[in-house]
Enzyme design. Structure first.
Site, PDB file in Angstrom:
ATOM      1  CD  GLU A 110      -2.402  -1.300   2.790  1.00  0.00           C
ATOM      2  OE1 GLU A 110      -2.395  -0.281   3.503  1.00  0.00           O
ATOM      3  OE2 GLU A 110      -2.898  -2.379   3.149  1.00  0.00           O
ATOM      4  CE  LYS A 112       4.652   5.624   6.890  1.00  0.00           C
ATOM      5  NZ  LYS A 112       4.527   7.087   7.090  1.00  0.00           N
ATOM      6  CG  ASP A 114       3.469  12.871   5.048  1.00  0.00           C
ATOM      7  OD1 ASP A 114       3.229  12.453   6.189  1.00  0.00           O
ATOM      8  OD2 ASP A 114       4.350  13.716   4.803  1.00  0.00           O
ATOM      9  CE1 TYR A 221      -3.846   2.675   8.157  1.00  0.00           C
ATOM     10  CE2 TYR A 221      -3.859   4.619   6.755  1.00  0.00           C
ATOM     11  CZ  TYR A 221      -3.648   4.035   7.975  1.00  0.00           C
ATOM     12  OH  TYR A 221      -3.242   4.803   9.047  1.00  0.00           O
ATOM     13  CE  LYS A 308       8.681   7.308   5.914  1.00  0.00           C
ATOM     14  NZ  LYS A 308       8.828   7.855   7.255  1.00  0.00           N
ATOM     15  CB  CYS A 402      25.335  23.781  31.731  1.00  0.00           C
ATOM     16  SG  CYS A 402      23.550  23.902  31.455  1.00  0.00           S
ATOM     17  CB  CYS A 405      22.935  26.169  35.276  1.00  0.00           C
ATOM     18  SG  CYS A 405      23.703  24.545  35.031  1.00  0.00           S
ATOM     19  CB  CYS A 420      24.021  20.071  32.552  1.00  0.00           C
ATOM     20  SG  CYS A 420      23.890  21.157  33.998  1.00  0.00           S
ATOM     21  CB  CYS A 426      20.201  22.719  35.087  1.00  0.00           C
ATOM     22  SG  CYS A 426      20.440  23.196  33.371  1.00  0.00           S
TER      23      CYS A 426
END
Length: 664
Positions: A110, A112, A114, A221, A308, A402, A405, A420, A426
């Protein structure tokens, strides 16, 4: 002819014309003539309300207003699909399938499409409910909007089952999409970016009359339910067409992977001739009994796979690299790009994943880079155009502190990402953990979204997820965009989350590596949070499918005093931190972690009921026979190769009645 008879004849005629035009693409009257008949019917219905019908063709124009879309649990879960990108992936999948089931294989191919996934429920031939995919377990009720889509039959024809669900995709054809954009540009509005997002957004419009103006279509489907009198996927599609559904004609039945590959090869070239967006091909085992034998993983059916098509690629300039902090403290570098059109959307950012990826591709600020959408969803950089690299370009130096922070980052041996370690100080980590806690698959707190969480943290109203249960209406109503009704919904949603079962609460805590499936296994094994919090690494790794990495993470989580304090607060507020007495009453350890393979067709219980009984009594359901299998529960039509393998491995084969005696 009396008025009622005239109304009924007009409805039948208009329904048939709708079907000819929107499903068969073969109109037999002009749009003008159709509109005249519709106006005639509308006038008769207005003059004679005693003959009203909620499923009349006149109701297709919408007009129903939906302020809040109710969340509905799917009777049959909507799974995701595993993806493949090559011939080798498909051959590997075929090999796995052949190992698990007996008999010849047929494959249904089938396209696919979108769009936005939808589940339609029909009872006695009438559309009763339309629910979005959501997280697969539950979605939003969008029935009023779906009724305005002309290719969705409101009443079925022919020999249909009394009740069933049918799954499909709501799509916006290219012609309709371009026409909508021309109209928007004409009135000075921003054009929509792509058909898929526009279709998805259409389902959540509050005014169904606005949805009716959009040229949406519904391509079906898959039929789901019980006692459907259907034995194959292909037969199901043919019957769906007979009942009035729009089922794509491109679908074919094949007898080999070689034929599947020919189908893929053809549509990889010709998909651009289609009126809708497509991003691949879905391959399914045709025989529904074989599908049942194969079953599901935690996320996807084993009997289907999506191939895909190769992702679209473009090149653009990488302006700079910034860094994001996730809820676990993981640092993700982000490429900020010169905006570029890719697969129907404008791409401005792409994930660079980690320091190793940056080093491997030698990505630098100012580079011209090639970008594609991984699976045509998430943009990623796949290569650098070194011929266009600026003369004085410098290698990227990964950050050491980081970005939020300032704490020095750490990177454990064997880890791809930097982290971090400032767990409690944070802010993005704090916000991220609370956002995870309230998410749909976790505590599913209605009325509370990610932006509101960030605002609550910013205003110092909450610092961890246990603080949610201290919030009052008076505290939240002054927040930006918070009306009285919204505040009520938020407070009520938090209160309702106290009834969420233990396994989902455990997932909501955000323990690293503890996803939905692991949380279920730990909850089932330890029964309550106290026993789990006291478990050692050695004890944890004896639990089914719990490895050393998960065990270490669980022990680390419960060794932090702050986490213990938060859990105690959750307990005091009434959050479910143990399996309920009702659940416990139905669970035993009679099967002592024995592994069972279920194969065949059963008389007294269904296959799913058997699997639940195995798990409720301490056993494990395995998908294939191995030396670790304790028993095979065999029904009618058990495959001969499974029986032979069981005999070779000397694994006992028992009936469903033998099994029921085992657990009595």
């Amino acid at each position: 002819m009396d008025i009622q008879q005239q109304i009924l004849q007009l409805r039948d005629a208009l329904n048939q014309h709708n079907y000819n035009y929107y499903v068969l693409d073969k109109p037999v009257i002009s749009d003008y003539d159709f509109d005249q008949k519709l106006k005639e019917l509308q006038a008769l219905e207005d003059a004679h309300p005693e003959f009203a019908d909620a499923y009349s063709p006149t109701k297709r124009v919408g007009g129903e207003i939906t302020k809040n879309f109710n969340t509905v649990v799917h009777e049959y879960r909507m799974y995701s699909l595993d993806n493949s990108y090559s011939k080798e992936d498909l051959l590997d999948w075929e090999t796995r399938v052949k190992k698990a089931i007996d008999g010849d294989l047929q494959f249904v191919c089938e396209l696919k499409y979108d769009g936005a996934s939808i589940s339609l429920t029909y009872e006695d031939g009438v559309l009763s409910k339309a629910v979005t995919r959501g997280d697969g377990v539950q979605g939003d009720d969008v029935t009023a909007n779906i009724k305005t889509i002309r290719s969705v039959p409101l009443r079925l024809k022919g020999d249909y089952p009394p009740k069933f669900d049918i799954r499909g995709e709501i799509v916006l054809p290219f012609d309709g999409f371009h026409k909508m954009n021309e109209e928007r540009i004409e009135i000075g509005e921003e054009p929509y970016r792509n058909p898929r997002n526009t279709a998805s957004g259409s389902l959540k419009l509050q005014d169904s009359a606005e949805v009716a103006k959009r040229p949406l279509e519904c391509l079906l489907y898959n039929i789901t339910g019980t006692n459907l009198n259907i034995s194959t996927q292909f037969e199901g599609l043919e019957k769906a067409r007979e009942w009035g559904f729009k089922v794509p004609q491109a679908t074919i039945l094949t007898n080999s992977i070689a034929e599947v590959l020919k189908f893929i090869e053809y549509w990889n070239v010709h998909r651009h001739e289609l009126p809708y967006e497509t991003d691949g091909v879905v391959v399914k085992i045709n025989d529904l009994y074989q599908q049942d034998e194969l079953g599901y993983t935690a996320k996807a059916p084993r009997w289907a796979i999506a191939y895909k098509f190769k992702a679209e690629q473009v090149s653009t300039r990488l302006n700079d690299i910034t860094y994001q902090v996730g809820r676990t403290g993981a640092i993700t570098p982000v490429a900020n790009l010169e905006p570029v059109e890719l697969a129907g959307t404008t791409v401005k950012r792409a994930s660079l994943h980690n320091a190793d990826q940056i080093e491997k591709l030698d990505i630098r600020e100012g580079d011209e880079v090639f970008v594609e959408k991984g699976g045509e969803i998430i943009p990623k950089i796949i290569a650098v155009d070194f011929s266009k690299r600026p003369e004085y370009s410098q290698p990227t130096q990964y950050i050491e502190n980081c970005p939020e922070c300032g704490t020095s980052l750490v990177r454990s041996p064997g880890e791809a990402q930097h982290y971090c370690p400032n767990y409690n100080g944070c802010q993005p980590q704090i916000v991220g953990r609370i956002q995870h806690f309230i998410s749909r698959k976790a505590m599913d707190i209605e009325g509370l979204g990610g932006e509101t969480v960030a605002l609550l943290v910013k205003e110092n109203l909450i610092n961890d997820y246990s603080d949610l249960y201290t919030l009052t209406k008076a505290q939240v109503i002054p927040l930006e965009r918070m009306a009285e009704k919204s505040a009520d919904n938020l407070i009520n949603g938090i209160a309702a989350s106290k009834n969420i079962p233990f396994e989902r609460v455990l997932y909501a805590l955000g323990i690293r590596y503890v996803g939905e499936t692991v949380a279920k296994k730990l909850a089932k094994h330890y029964k309550n949070i106290e026993k789990l919090s006291l478990a050692t690494i050695l004890e944890l790794v004896t639990v089914d499918e719990i490895g050393i990495r998960i065990a270490e993470s669980v022990v680390d989580f419960f060794s932090a005093e702050r986490n213990i304090s938060i859990i105690q607060r959750l307990k005091d507020f009434g959050v479910q931190l143990e399996i309920s007495s009702e659940q416990l009453a139905n669970q035993t350890n009679k099967l002592g972690a024995k592994a069972f393979v279920v194969s065949g067709v059963f008389e007294s219980v269904s296959r799913d009921e058997l699997k639940k009984l195995i798990e409720d009594n301490g056993g494990k359901v395995a998908s294939s026979i191995s030396s670790k299998t304790s028993y095979i529960i065999a029904g009618d039509n058990m495959g001969p190769s499974k029986r032979t393998k069981a005999e070779q491995l000397k694994i006992p084969i028992i009936t469903e009645y033998d099994f029921l005696n085992l657990i009595e």
